[in-house]
Enzyme design. Structure first.
Site, PDB file in Angstrom:
ATOM      1  N   ARG A 147       0.672  -0.590  -0.162  1.00 26.18           N
ATOM      2  CA  ARG A 147       0.067  -0.199   0.197  1.00 26.18           C
ATOM      3  C   ARG A 147       0.528   1.180  -0.029  1.00 26.18           C
ATOM      4  NH1 ARG A 147      -3.944   2.313   4.573  1.00 26.18           N
ATOM      5  NH2 ARG A 147      -2.219   3.556   5.584  1.00 26.18           N
ATOM      6  N   TYR A 159      -3.418  11.633   6.915  1.00 29.14           N
ATOM      7  CA  TYR A 159      -3.223  10.192   7.335  1.00 29.14           C
ATOM      8  C   TYR A 159      -2.393   9.380   6.349  1.00 29.14           C
ATOM      9  CZ  TYR A 159      -5.061   5.039   7.265  1.00 29.14           C
ATOM     10  OH  TYR A 159      -4.863   3.691   6.893  1.00 29.14           O
ATOM     11  N   ASP A 219      -5.191   3.698  -0.199  1.00 24.27           N
ATOM     12  CA  ASP A 219      -6.391   3.675   0.514  1.00 24.27           C
ATOM     13  C   ASP A 219      -6.838   5.407   0.871  1.00 24.27           C
ATOM     14  OD1 ASP A 219      -8.507   3.732   2.876  1.00 24.27           O
ATOM     15  OD2 ASP A 219      -6.984   2.854   4.142  1.00 24.27           O
ATOM     16  N   HIS A 221      -9.439   6.791   2.691  1.00 22.95           N
ATOM     17  CA  HIS A 221      -9.793   6.828   4.143  1.00 22.95           C
ATOM     18  C   HIS A 221     -10.809   7.914   4.192  1.00 22.95           C
ATOM     19  CE1 HIS A 221      -8.407   6.511   8.252  1.00 22.95           C
ATOM     20  NE2 HIS A 221      -8.149   5.274   8.137  1.00 22.95           N
ATOM     21  N   GLU A 245      -9.195   1.996  -2.020  1.00 24.73           N
ATOM     22  CA  GLU A 245      -9.250   1.425  -0.748  1.00 24.73           C
ATOM     23  C   GLU A 245     -10.912   2.857  -0.134  1.00 24.73           C
ATOM     24  OE1 GLU A 245      -7.590   0.021   2.766  1.00 24.73           O
ATOM     25  OE2 GLU A 245      -8.803   0.590   3.765  1.00 24.73           O
ATOM     26  N   GLU A 271     -13.757  -1.742   5.954  1.00 28.71           N
ATOM     27  CA  GLU A 271     -13.386  -1.126   7.404  1.00 28.71           C
ATOM     28  C   GLU A 271     -13.765  -1.056   9.236  1.00 28.71           C
ATOM     29  OE1 GLU A 271      -9.764   0.500   6.670  1.00 28.71           O
ATOM     30  OE2 GLU A 271     -10.295   1.870   7.963  1.00 28.71           O
ATOM     31  N   ARG A 292     -13.878  -5.164   3.159  1.00 28.92           N
ATOM     32  CA  ARG A 292     -12.878  -4.970   4.583  1.00 28.92           C
ATOM     33  C   ARG A 292     -13.165  -5.471   5.594  1.00 28.92           C
ATOM     34  NH1 ARG A 292      -7.946  -4.427   4.352  1.00 28.92           N
ATOM     35  NH2 ARG A 292      -7.481  -2.327   4.642  1.00 28.92           N
ATOM     36  N   GLU A 348      -4.538  -7.422   4.987  1.00 33.64           N
ATOM     37  CA  GLU A 348      -3.781  -6.720   5.256  1.00 33.64           C
ATOM     38  C   GLU A 348      -2.788  -6.806   6.571  1.00 33.64           C
ATOM     39  OE1 GLU A 348      -5.920  -3.044   7.036  1.00 33.64           O
ATOM     40  OE2 GLU A 348      -4.564  -1.886   6.485  1.00 33.64           O
ATOM     41  N   TRP A 411     -11.726  11.814   8.695  1.00 32.11           N
ATOM     42  CA  TRP A 411     -10.505  11.518   8.315  1.00 32.11           C
ATOM     43  C   TRP A 411      -9.964  10.852   7.648  1.00 32.11           C
ATOM     44  CZ3 TRP A 411      -7.808   7.816  11.627  1.00 32.11           C
ATOM     45  CH2 TRP A 411      -6.617   7.749  11.455  1.00 32.11           C
TER      46      TRP A 411
HETATM   47  O1  EZ4 Z   1      -7.006   4.278  10.063  1.00 32.02           O
HETATM   48  O2  EZ4 Z   1      -6.916   1.217  11.487  1.00 32.02           O
HETATM   49  O3  EZ4 Z   1      -6.427   0.074   5.794  1.00 32.02           O
HETATM   50  N1  EZ4 Z   1      -6.328   0.921   7.257  1.00 32.02           N
HETATM   51  C1  EZ4 Z   1      -7.004   1.885   7.654  1.00 32.02           C
HETATM   52  C2  EZ4 Z   1      -6.380   2.000   9.235  1.00 32.02           C
HETATM   53  C3  EZ4 Z   1      -7.422   2.508  10.066  1.00 32.02           C
HETATM   54  C4  EZ4 Z   1      -7.277   2.299  11.330  1.00 32.02           C
HETATM   55  C5  EZ4 Z   1      -7.972   2.835  12.225  1.00 32.02           C
HETATM   56  O4  EZ4 Z   1      -8.274   2.275  13.107  1.00 32.02           O
HETATM   57  O5  EZ4 Z   1      -7.321   2.591   7.451  1.00 32.02           O
HETATM   58  O6  EZ4 Z   1      -4.772   2.159   9.489  1.00 32.02           O
HETATM   59 CO    CO Z   2      -8.298   1.918   5.813  1.00 24.35          CO
END
Ligand code: EZ4
Ligand code: CO
Length: 411
Positions: A147, A159, A219, A221, A245, A271, A292, A348, A411
């Site tokens: 990743r 992030y 990701d 996010h 993702e 996730e 996920r 992951e 975030w």
């Molecule tokens: O931000 O698990 O793909 N992985 C992620 C993680 C999440 C954290 C949040 O607790 O997006 O790093």
């Molecule tokens: Co993620």
């Protein structure tokens, strides 16, 4: 196999973990992970104040019945806290059943469908030279899929970047642990237009440097609107991502129809989902390619297996969440499930720290880029309670984002 003891153990070696330990009258023990990053004590209370007393005297062999009882008798269904608590009970019961049978849990789930689990790690950097070093470092550690998260010009902290200044000041590696210890969450900044402009240039450079074979992931996010996500998927197509993702927040599942209409970049989501109901429509409409969900956050092995079996009907594969905030117990559960199901995609895998590895004695292996849960009966993880006792809970929060004008952003 009557449950005689149920303990909720909070320990904070490198980060906070919540673990449920069940003991039966014949002396078997089982572990379950109930960690919800940044809201850990809510699950502790759910278990200690409302669940533990329901377990004492129950038959530990009844996994499905216990799951249905905890889910339906609560009346207030779903949600991350409830489902993490149920997940911990479910995992602990599978652990006990494996120990009672003298078999690793993957054998109870149907046996191994492959020799090991392809896993991806997290490479990151503020700028290209640092990103290249991080990718090389991961290749040296044995990762065969990577990743890539990048800094964005003009943004101070975002992030997934290991060299985040705020985390560095506290002596923590941000990619290993985004939750920062302290009384208040860290504030980060965000600008979607800068991100969308910058990111294709990074993937072009990484492809040029590392060639066409290496599976690359990214990701988003949850930070884009549907049309922005569509734009990103399209602009990344030339770089052949394994997946993009969490391109949108995805509570709005219809958003993904729009993204799908515009891009062939594979999509992974879920996730932060906690039941099959969160996945139902996007699986049936084939709006995603990878699920996920984590065993820890989806209500355990029992519930995630049902979701993945449903996904299999649509050729959708697993991509279970595996950051450091999934405890070694939750990771072991993911590995047993991933080894057994036919539609495994990728796992992951971020390495836990040395203190965490001392608290949780594990038996998984990591060879040639493949994970394997090992062949000990049950999940293959034991909790060293003396080590765990050295690390009491410490308040920690995940960061959050604000835009330049002060607006709170995903975030
Ligand atoms: O931000 O698990 O793909 N992985 C992620 C993680 C999440 C954290 C949040 O607790 O997006 O790093
Ligand atoms: Co993620």
């Amino acid at each position: 196999m009557i449950i005689t003891k149920a303990e909720v153990i909070v320990t904070s070696p490198d980060r906070n973990f919540v673990t449920l330990k069940l003991t039966t009258d014949d002396g078997l023990t089982g572990l379950g992970d109930a960690t919800v990053n940044g809201r850990e004590l809510a699950v502790v209370s759910y278990l200690r104040d409302h669940v533990v007393q329901l377990l004492i005297g129950r038959d530990a062999s009844k996994i499905e019945d216990t799951w249905q009882f905890l889910y339906r008798s609560a009346y207030w269904r779903r949600g991350p806290i409830t489902m993490a608590a149920i997940a911990a009970v479910d995992m602990a019961l599978w652990d006990i059943k494996g120990k009672a049978a003298g078999m690793p849990v993957y054998q109870l789930l149907g046996g191994a469908s492959r020799t090991g689990l392809m896993a991806y790690g997290h490479a990151s950097g503020k700028e290209l030279p640092e990103i290249f070093d991080s990718v090389r470092d991961h290749l040296e550690q044995g990762y065969r899929s990577i990743r890539v998260q990048t800094g964005v010009p003009g943004l101070k902290a975002i992030y997934g970047i290991a060299s985040n200044d705020a985390a560095a000041a506290l002596g923590t590696r941000y990619d290993h642990e985004p939750a920062v210890r302290g009384a208040l969450p860290q504030e980060e900044d965000w600008d979607t237009r800068s991100y969308l402009r910058h990111i294709p240039t990074v993937f072009e450079a990484v492809r040029n440097e590392f060639g066409p074979e290496l599976p690359l992931l990214h990701d988003g996010h949850h930070r884009m609107t549907p049309i922005q996500a569509a734009q990103l998927g399209k602009s990344l197509e030339p770089y052949d991502l394994f997946w993009l993702e969490d391109c949108t927040p995805a509570e709005n599942q219809e958003a993904l129809r729009l993204v799908r209409q515009h891009t062939t970049t594979p999509l992974a989501i879920g996730e932060i989902f906690n039941t099959i109901w969160d996945f139902k429509d996007i699986i049936r409409e084939q709006l995603i390619d990878y699920v996920r969900g984590a065993v820890t956050h989806m209500g355990g092995i029992t519930a995630l297996k049902k979701t993945l079996d449903y996904a299999a009907m649509y050729q959708i594969k697993s991509g279970m969440h595996g950051p450091t905030d999934i405890s070694p117990v939750g990771m072991a559960a993911a590995m047993h499930l991933g080894l057994a199901i036919h539609n495994f995609g990728i796992q992951e895998y971020m390495k836990h720290g040395a203190k965490t590895d001392a608290v949780f004695e594990q038996s998984f292996t990591w060879e040639n880029g493949l994970l394997h849960p090992g062949d000990k009966p049950g999940l293959g993880v034991e909790l060293n309670q003396d080590e765990a006792g050295k690390y009491p809970y410490e308040q920690a929060y995940l960061p959050y984002n604000r835009l330049a004008d002060g607006t709170v952003h995903d975030w």
